[in-house]
Motif scaffolding. Structure first.
Motif, PDB file in Angstrom:
ATOM      1  N   PHE A  47     -12.515 -46.278 -42.391  1.00  0.00           N
ATOM      2  CA  PHE A  47     -12.159 -46.077 -40.993  1.00  0.00           C
ATOM      3  C   PHE A  47     -11.011 -47.015 -40.656  1.00  0.00           C
ATOM      4  CE2 PHE A  47     -16.567 -44.805 -41.157  1.00  0.00           C
ATOM      5  CZ  PHE A  47     -16.583 -43.666 -40.375  1.00  0.00           C
ATOM      6  N   TRP A  48     -10.010 -46.458 -40.046  1.00  0.00           N
ATOM      7  CA  TRP A  48      -8.876 -47.267 -39.619  1.00  0.00           C
ATOM      8  C   TRP A  48      -8.798 -47.124 -38.112  1.00  0.00           C
ATOM      9  CZ3 TRP A  48      -3.131 -46.322 -41.411  1.00  0.00           C
ATOM     10  CH2 TRP A  48      -2.328 -47.352 -40.930  1.00  0.00           C
ATOM     11  N   LEU A  49      -9.195 -48.150 -37.412  1.00  0.00           N
ATOM     12  CA  LEU A  49      -9.210 -48.114 -35.963  1.00  0.00           C
ATOM     13  C   LEU A  49      -8.045 -48.937 -35.432  1.00  0.00           C
ATOM     14  CD1 LEU A  49     -13.027 -48.733 -35.487  1.00  0.00           C
ATOM     15  CD2 LEU A  49     -11.845 -46.549 -35.584  1.00  0.00           C
ATOM     16  N   VAL A  50      -7.318 -48.352 -34.523  1.00  0.00           N
ATOM     17  CA  VAL A  50      -6.180 -49.030 -33.927  1.00  0.00           C
ATOM     18  C   VAL A  50      -6.388 -49.044 -32.419  1.00  0.00           C
ATOM     19  CG1 VAL A  50      -3.690 -48.973 -33.586  1.00  0.00           C
ATOM     20  CG2 VAL A  50      -4.657 -48.247 -35.775  1.00  0.00           C
ATOM     21  N   ARG A  51      -6.220 -50.183 -31.821  1.00  0.00           N
ATOM     22  CA  ARG A  51      -6.337 -50.317 -30.370  1.00  0.00           C
ATOM     23  C   ARG A  51      -4.923 -50.486 -29.821  1.00  0.00           C
ATOM     24  NH1 ARG A  51      -7.321 -54.887 -27.037  1.00  0.00           N
ATOM     25  NH2 ARG A  51      -7.520 -56.107 -28.942  1.00  0.00           N
ATOM     26  N   PRO A  52      -4.318 -49.388 -29.330  1.00  0.00           N
ATOM     27  CA  PRO A  52      -2.940 -49.471 -28.846  1.00  0.00           C
ATOM     28  C   PRO A  52      -2.737 -50.551 -27.800  1.00  0.00           C
ATOM     29  CG  PRO A  52      -3.654 -47.192 -28.943  1.00  0.00           C
ATOM     30  CD  PRO A  52      -4.858 -48.043 -29.205  1.00  0.00           C
ATOM     31  N   GLY A  53      -3.754 -50.817 -26.983  1.00  0.00           N
ATOM     32  CA  GLY A  53      -3.643 -51.816 -25.931  1.00  0.00           C
ATOM     33  C   GLY A  53      -3.364 -53.216 -26.461  1.00  0.00           C
ATOM     34  N   ALA A  54      -3.580 -53.434 -27.747  1.00  0.00           N
ATOM     35  CA  ALA A  54      -3.276 -54.739 -28.334  1.00  0.00           C
ATOM     36  C   ALA A  54      -1.771 -54.919 -28.527  1.00  0.00           C
ATOM     37  CB  ALA A  54      -3.989 -54.891 -29.675  1.00  0.00           C
ATOM     38  N   PHE A  55      -1.038 -53.826 -28.465  1.00  0.00           N
ATOM     39  CA  PHE A  55       0.398 -53.874 -28.732  1.00  0.00           C
ATOM     40  C   PHE A  55       1.260 -53.546 -27.518  1.00  0.00           C
ATOM     41  CE2 PHE A  55      -1.875 -52.583 -32.567  1.00  0.00           C
ATOM     42  CZ  PHE A  55      -1.543 -53.629 -33.407  1.00  0.00           C
ATOM     43  N   LEU A  56       0.713 -52.750 -26.604  1.00  0.00           N
ATOM     44  CA  LEU A  56       1.472 -52.361 -25.424  1.00  0.00           C
ATOM     45  C   LEU A  56       0.521 -51.988 -24.306  1.00  0.00           C
ATOM     46  CD1 LEU A  56       2.855 -48.764 -25.748  1.00  0.00           C
ATOM     47  CD2 LEU A  56       1.188 -49.672 -27.319  1.00  0.00           C
ATOM     48  N   GLN A  58      -1.625 -49.894 -21.870  1.00  0.00           N
ATOM     49  CA  GLN A  58      -2.315 -48.626 -22.106  1.00  0.00           C
ATOM     50  C   GLN A  58      -1.633 -47.469 -21.381  1.00  0.00           C
ATOM     51  OE1 GLN A  58      -5.007 -48.215 -24.265  1.00  0.00           O
ATOM     52  NE2 GLN A  58      -4.615 -46.049 -23.972  1.00  0.00           N
ATOM     53  N   GLY A  59      -1.164 -47.690 -20.156  1.00  0.00           N
ATOM     54  CA  GLY A  59      -0.501 -46.634 -19.396  1.00  0.00           C
ATOM     55  C   GLY A  59       0.763 -46.139 -20.082  1.00  0.00           C
ATOM     56  N   LEU A  60       1.523 -47.044 -20.701  1.00  0.00           N
ATOM     57  CA  LEU A  60       2.724 -46.662 -21.427  1.00  0.00           C
ATOM     58  C   LEU A  60       2.369 -45.820 -22.647  1.00  0.00           C
ATOM     59  CD1 LEU A  60       5.778 -46.849 -21.848  1.00  0.00           C
ATOM     60  CD2 LEU A  60       5.399 -49.021 -23.041  1.00  0.00           C
ATOM     61  N   PHE A  61       1.323 -46.234 -23.355  1.00  0.00           N
ATOM     62  CA  PHE A  61       0.866 -45.454 -24.512  1.00  0.00           C
ATOM     63  C   PHE A  61       0.429 -44.062 -24.081  1.00  0.00           C
ATOM     64  CE2 PHE A  61      -2.552 -43.969 -27.307  1.00  0.00           C
ATOM     65  CZ  PHE A  61      -1.889 -43.966 -28.525  1.00  0.00           C
ATOM     66  N   ASP A  62      -0.371 -43.990 -23.017  1.00  0.00           N
ATOM     67  CA  ASP A  62      -0.852 -42.703 -22.518  1.00  0.00           C
ATOM     68  C   ASP A  62       0.306 -41.793 -22.117  1.00  0.00           C
ATOM     69  OD1 ASP A  62      -3.377 -43.721 -22.922  1.00  0.00           O
ATOM     70  OD2 ASP A  62      -3.784 -44.060 -20.784  1.00  0.00           O
ATOM     71  N   ALA A  63       1.293 -42.350 -21.412  1.00  0.00           N
ATOM     72  CA  ALA A  63       2.448 -41.551 -20.984  1.00  0.00           C
ATOM     73  C   ALA A  63       3.235 -41.055 -22.184  1.00  0.00           C
ATOM     74  CB  ALA A  63       3.347 -42.386 -20.059  1.00  0.00           C
ATOM     75  N   TYR A  64       3.427 -41.914 -23.173  1.00  0.00           N
ATOM     76  CA  TYR A  64       4.162 -41.513 -24.374  1.00  0.00           C
ATOM     77  C   TYR A  64       3.435 -40.391 -25.096  1.00  0.00           C
ATOM     78  CZ  TYR A  64       6.348 -41.469 -28.914  1.00  0.00           C
ATOM     79  OH  TYR A  64       6.980 -41.050 -30.055  1.00  0.00           O
ATOM     80  N   MET A  65       2.117 -40.543 -25.281  1.00  0.00           N
ATOM     81  CA  MET A  65       1.350 -39.524 -25.996  1.00  0.00           C
ATOM     82  C   MET A  65       1.348 -38.197 -25.240  1.00  0.00           C
ATOM     83  SD  MET A  65       0.689 -40.797 -28.840  1.00  0.00           S
ATOM     84  CE  MET A  65      -0.207 -39.370 -29.420  1.00  0.00           C
ATOM     85  N   THR A  66       1.278 -38.258 -23.909  1.00  0.00           N
ATOM     86  CA  THR A  66       1.330 -37.037 -23.111  1.00  0.00           C
ATOM     87  C   THR A  66       2.673 -36.335 -23.311  1.00  0.00           C
ATOM     88  OG1 THR A  66      -0.208 -37.913 -21.480  1.00  0.00           O
ATOM     89  CG2 THR A  66       1.226 -36.119 -20.760  1.00  0.00           C
ATOM     90  N   GLN A  67       3.754 -37.107 -23.264  1.00  0.00           N
ATOM     91  CA  GLN A  67       5.086 -36.540 -23.453  1.00  0.00           C
ATOM     92  C   GLN A  67       5.247 -36.000 -24.874  1.00  0.00           C
ATOM     93  OE1 GLN A  67       7.785 -37.877 -25.479  1.00  0.00           O
ATOM     94  NE2 GLN A  67       9.142 -36.224 -24.834  1.00  0.00           N
ATOM     95  N   TRP A  68       4.813 -36.753 -25.861  1.00  0.00           N
ATOM     96  CA  TRP A  68       4.983 -36.352 -27.260  1.00  0.00           C
ATOM     97  C   TRP A  68       4.175 -35.103 -27.597  1.00  0.00           C
ATOM     98  CZ3 TRP A  68       1.882 -35.741 -31.555  1.00  0.00           C
ATOM     99  CH2 TRP A  68       2.562 -35.572 -32.767  1.00  0.00           C
ATOM    100  N   THR A  69       2.892 -35.068 -27.180  1.00  0.00           N
ATOM    101  CA  THR A  69       2.081 -33.893 -27.484  1.00  0.00           C
ATOM    102  C   THR A  69       2.602 -32.668 -26.737  1.00  0.00           C
ATOM    103  OG1 THR A  69       0.454 -34.558 -25.812  1.00  0.00           O
ATOM    104  CG2 THR A  69      -0.015 -35.158 -28.104  1.00  0.00           C
ATOM    105  N   GLY A  70       3.095 -32.852 -25.525  1.00  0.00           N
ATOM    106  CA  GLY A  70       3.696 -31.730 -24.792  1.00  0.00           C
ATOM    107  C   GLY A  70       4.910 -31.179 -25.507  1.00  0.00           C
ATOM    108  N   ALA A  71       5.782 -32.070 -25.999  1.00  0.00           N
ATOM    109  CA  ALA A  71       6.972 -31.627 -26.742  1.00  0.00           C
ATOM    110  C   ALA A  71       6.566 -30.920 -28.024  1.00  0.00           C
ATOM    111  CB  ALA A  71       7.869 -32.823 -27.054  1.00  0.00           C
ATOM    112  N   TYR A  72       5.539 -31.425 -28.711  1.00  0.00           N
ATOM    113  CA  TYR A  72       5.049 -30.808 -29.946  1.00  0.00           C
ATOM    114  C   TYR A  72       4.536 -29.398 -29.672  1.00  0.00           C
ATOM    115  CZ  TYR A  72       1.862 -29.782 -33.783  1.00  0.00           C
ATOM    116  OH  TYR A  72       1.210 -29.160 -34.817  1.00  0.00           O
TER     117      TYR A  72
END
Length: 122
Positions: A47-56, A58-72
């Motif tokens: 299991f490889w667990l990554v906590r994005p909040g440790a690096f940036l 959470q709201g920025l991560f969520d916004a990026y993922m929303t934009q990226w998955t929408g573009a995909y």
């Protein structure tokens, strides 16, 4: 699956999961051979667990993922879907309208339930 990029991902996962979960027995001949029963034993887990909040934030991560998955999804058209989206859709449909079970399976489950003393739901 996935062509050259897919094999790269598969190799990365094998290197991480295979090597980290390996034991000395992993190198024995026949260690990963499938037995006649079809059941695979001696399998490791990784299991490889990554906590994005440790690096940036959470709201920025969520916004990026929303934009990226929408573009995909937009680039892929009607056939594009995210991992797990088909399963989620099928589960929603099954919960809403039920799941059809073949008569032969119902018969097997009913017999098993009778043997175990558990009534098969109607």
């Amino acid at each position: 699956m996935g062509g050259h990029k897919g094999i790269g991902i598969a190799m990365m996962v094998e290197c991480l999961a295979g090597a980290i979960a390996a034991t000395a027995a992993s190198f024995e001949p026949g260690h990963n051979a499938r037995p006649e029963s079809g059941a695979m034993g001696r399998q490791g887990g990784f299991f490889w667990l990554v906590r994005p909040g440790a690096f940036l934030e959470q709201g920025l991560f969520d916004a990026y993922m929303t934009q990226w998955t929408g573009a995909y999804l937009e680039a892929g058209g009607d056939s594009a879907r995210l991992p797990g989206s088909r399963s989620a859709r099928l589960e929603r449909e099954g919960r809403a309208v039920g799941v059809e079970i073949a008569g032969s399976i119902v018969k097997e489950l009913s017999a098993l339930g009778e043997w175990l003393g558990i009534a098969f739901p109607g």
